[in-house]
Design an enzyme around this catalytic site. Structure first.
Site, mmCIF file in Angstrom:
data_model
loop_
_atom_site.group_PDB
_atom_site.id
_atom_site.type_symbol
_atom_site.label_atom_id
_atom_site.label_comp_id
_atom_site.label_asym_id
_atom_site.label_seq_id
_atom_site.Cartn_x
_atom_site.Cartn_y
_atom_site.Cartn_z
ATOM 1 N N SER A 1 84.026 -55.888 111.654
ATOM 2 C CA SER A 1 83.685 -57.278 111.981
ATOM 3 C C SER A 1 83.664 -58.093 110.681
ATOM 4 O O SER A 1 84.627 -58.038 109.922
ATOM 5 C CB SER A 1 82.347 -57.320 112.733
ATOM 6 O OG SER A 1 82.094 -58.612 113.225
ATOM 7 N N HIS B 1 86.758 -57.900 114.944
ATOM 8 C CA HIS B 1 86.235 -59.162 115.458
ATOM 9 C C HIS B 1 86.727 -60.282 114.542
ATOM 10 O O HIS B 1 86.434 -60.263 113.343
ATOM 11 C CB HIS B 1 84.706 -59.164 115.478
ATOM 12 C CG HIS B 1 84.112 -58.008 116.221
ATOM 13 N ND1 HIS B 1 82.856 -57.494 115.933
ATOM 14 C CD2 HIS B 1 84.591 -57.256 117.252
ATOM 15 C CE1 HIS B 1 82.592 -56.498 116.748
ATOM 16 N NE2 HIS B 1 83.626 -56.319 117.558
ATOM 17 N N ASP C 1 78.005 -52.720 117.098
ATOM 18 C CA ASP C 1 79.129 -52.374 117.970
ATOM 19 C C ASP C 1 79.791 -51.079 117.488
ATOM 20 O O ASP C 1 80.257 -50.998 116.355
ATOM 21 C CB ASP C 1 80.141 -53.531 117.961
ATOM 22 C CG ASP C 1 81.229 -53.369 119.007
ATOM 23 O OD1 ASP C 1 81.036 -52.553 119.939
ATOM 24 O OD2 ASP C 1 82.244 -54.076 118.909
#
Length: 337
Positions: free
Chosen positions: A160, A187, A279
């Protein structure tokens, strides 16, 4: 209080970004600048926590300004750029390479106004304020020789905030004839995935592409999960889905990791790189329990040690290394495999 410097040559956009930022009581605007030269001068003489940086500006463009800031007074820079102009996208990822921690598109008016964009902007600024920017350029220590290698036929990666730089570092040391496919959930703000794919292609000998549903993966290829869709692996085939978000995101690292078939789990490698949140951390532990070799990016090289830190807390990572060390370890395992 997070002090933000807003840099954009458009007074309209500067005012809009400032108005959206100050809706959060924990954010204040430290100043406004209309080009990179003014921004560099401002950060050298004023307390600033985060910079929002336009790319196309007169006098000094955003890429050069980001590079100079990282050289003279490193701090989190969030690039706010057009995702529609190829030259802007190319320079955006040059700024990422120079040390910018995140990218956002320019605000555009949609039905319902700018509220959704404002929420994304404020969330990104808060995440960026936690970034350890100075560590981006830290010297790497070769510890990959300590890795207990296993045969690998599939690599899954989640990242991310700070992930693009880490991905570039990891992929840059993996040879083009790597004998396994690599599946990546990164992400990133809408509109920038294709540009990231092109930028990563310039950093590695591997083939990098955005995944298609029904595609049968090939060795030596990096498959990026497309925007807004989960990527899963079934019967050695890529499947994309529109299932519900997990951890507030789609695509989700957790969904990718969980999809690895039981027949592949013991010959897989799972990697979690820099990013906020958790995540994929629990699913990395599941992969490890099923015999996969697992990696988490180390704290020293991470922009944000959220996802990899959670993996370490859950004892999900066999190895905690820099991105380049992870890439070298994957290559070593592949040669032994």
């Amino acid at each position: 209080m997070i002090r933000v410097l807003v840099v954009d040559d458009s007074i309209v956009l500067r005012k809009l970004i400032c108005r959206l930022l100050v809706k959060d009581p924990d954010i204040e605007v430290a100043g406004q600048c209309e080009n990179g030269e003014q921004a560099l001068s401002f950060v050298l003489s004023n307390p600033v926590d985060v910079v929002t940086m336009d790319i196309q500006m007169p006098v000094m463009e955003g890429f050069q300004a980001t590079k100079r800031i990282m050289e003279e007074k490193p701090m989190p820079v969030v690039v706010v750029s057009s995702c529609l102009e190829p030259d802007d996208v190319e320079k955006t990822f040059k700024a990422i390479e120079a040390g910018a921690v995140a990218v956002l598109p320019k605000p555009s008016h949609r039905a319902g106004g700018f509220e959704d964009y404002g929420e994304q902007l404020r969330r990104t600024i808060k995440d960026a304020s936690l970034a350890s920017v100075g560590k981006l350029l830290s010297c790497r220590i070769d510890r990959f020789g300590e890795v207990d290698c296993k045969s690998i036929k599939t690599v899954v990666v989640g990242a991310s905030t700070g992930g693009p730089q880490a991905l570039a570092g990891m992929l840059s040391v993996i040879p083009g004839d790597f004998p396994a496919p690599l599946f990546v959930v990164q992400h990133i703000a809408s509109g920038f995935l294709e540009g990231m794919s092109q930028w990563l292609s310039s950093c590695t000998d591997l083939k990098v592409k955005v995944a298609n549903s029904g595609e049968r993966p090939s060795p030596g290829t990096v498959y990026l999960a497309p925007e807004g869709r989960h990527m899963e692996i079934y019967d050695r085939e890529i499947r994309l889905s529109d299932g519900p978000s997990e951890h507030g995101v789609r695509p989700s690292v957790s969904v990718l990791f969980r999809s690895i078939p039981s027949s592949l789990r013991s010959v897989s490698a799972g990697v979690i790189l820099s990013g906020m949140g958790m995540d994929g951390a629990r699913e990395l532990r599941d992969l490890k329990d099923d015999g996969a070799i697992t990696f988490a990016q180390d704290r020293e090289s991470s922009v944000i040690w959220g996802m990899p830190g959670e993996a370490v807390r859950l004892s999900a990572a066999d190895n905690v290394l820099s991105p380049e060390e992870i890439g070298k370890a994957l290559s070593l395992c592949a040669r032994k495999g």
